[in-house]
Write a protein that holds these residues in place. Structure first.
Motif, short mmCIF file in Angstrom:
data_model
loop_
_atom_site.label_atom_id
_atom_site.label_comp_id
_atom_site.label_asym_id
_atom_site.label_seq_id
_atom_site.Cartn_x
_atom_site.Cartn_y
_atom_site.Cartn_z
N PRO A 84 22.68 40.86 17.02
CA PRO A 84 22.09 39.57 17.61
C PRO A 84 21.60 39.49 18.85
N GLU A 85 20.51 39.05 18.96
CA GLU A 85 19.72 38.95 20.43
C GLU A 85 20.31 37.84 21.13
N GLU A 86 20.59 38.24 22.52
CA GLU A 86 21.21 37.07 23.27
C GLU A 86 20.20 35.88 23.37
N PRO A 87 20.65 34.62 23.28
CA PRO A 87 19.66 33.62 23.33
C PRO A 87 18.64 33.57 24.89
N ALA A 88 17.88 33.48 24.77
CA ALA A 88 16.85 33.35 26.11
C ALA A 88 17.41 32.27 26.91
N GLY A 89 17.59 32.56 28.20
CA GLY A 89 17.97 31.50 29.07
C GLY A 89 16.74 30.82 29.56
N PRO A 90 16.95 29.88 30.53
CA PRO A 90 15.47 29.32 31.10
C PRO A 90 14.72 30.29 31.95
N THR A 91 13.43 30.08 31.89
CA THR A 91 12.71 30.80 32.61
C THR A 91 12.90 30.52 34.18
N GLU A 92 12.15 31.40 34.96
CA GLU A 92 12.36 30.97 36.35
C GLU A 92 11.41 29.76 36.69
N VAL A 93 10.28 29.24 36.01
CA VAL A 93 9.51 28.15 36.30
C VAL A 93 10.41 27.03 35.64
#
Length: 143
Positions: free
Chosen positions: A121-130
């Motif tokens: 499973p792909e790790e959930p994407a965290g918040p972007t820098e913006v």
């Protein structure tokens, strides 16, 4: 011409081929030992000790009955060594089967590895820098 030769040797696939040949030679010794020292004696046990190696027909020369193939050749007789040929075919079939089983096993391991990589499973994407900067801005605006 020397620089062309250096370029040819320096290519990756030539080096891969050289490594493959060296490993193949070492693997040949292992498989030959497996066939000659382990499998053939077991087959001979079940077949009543049948060994065709010393079966031949004398085409020219005088050889006493019961003489081994090697002794007949050393005596200078012209022999039709059909037994050695049959044993070579049997050994080839055994070696081909062993190599087939090894390749089959390696392919199963490779398939299992690739399936495990695909299923990871792909790790959930965290918040972007913006998004982080916006959260910091909003927190500072409130505070």
């Amino acid at each position: 011409m020397l620089s062309e030769f250096k370029d040819f040797i320096a290519k990756g696939n030539v080096m891969d081929m050289a490594v493959g040949i060296i490993i193949g030679a070492a693997f040949t010794a292992i498989v030959s030992s497996l066939v000659g020292d382990l499998i053939n004696p077991i087959i001979g046990l079940f077949m009543g000790g049948v060994d065709f190696t010393n079966q031949y027909i004398v085409l020219a020369g005088d050889v006493a009955a019961g003489t081994s193939l090697e002794a007949a050749r050393e005596a200078g007789a012209n022999v039709f060594a059909w037994g050695s040929f049959i044993m070579a075919i049997i050994n080839f079939l055994i070696i081909a089967f062993v190599v087939f089983m090894l390749v089959r096993y390696v392919n199963k391991v490779k398939d299992a590895t690739s399936k495990a990589e695909e299923a990871a499973p792909e790790e959930p994407a965290g918040p972007t820098e913006v998004e982080l900067l916006q959260e910091i801005r909003d927190a500072l605006a409130k505070g």
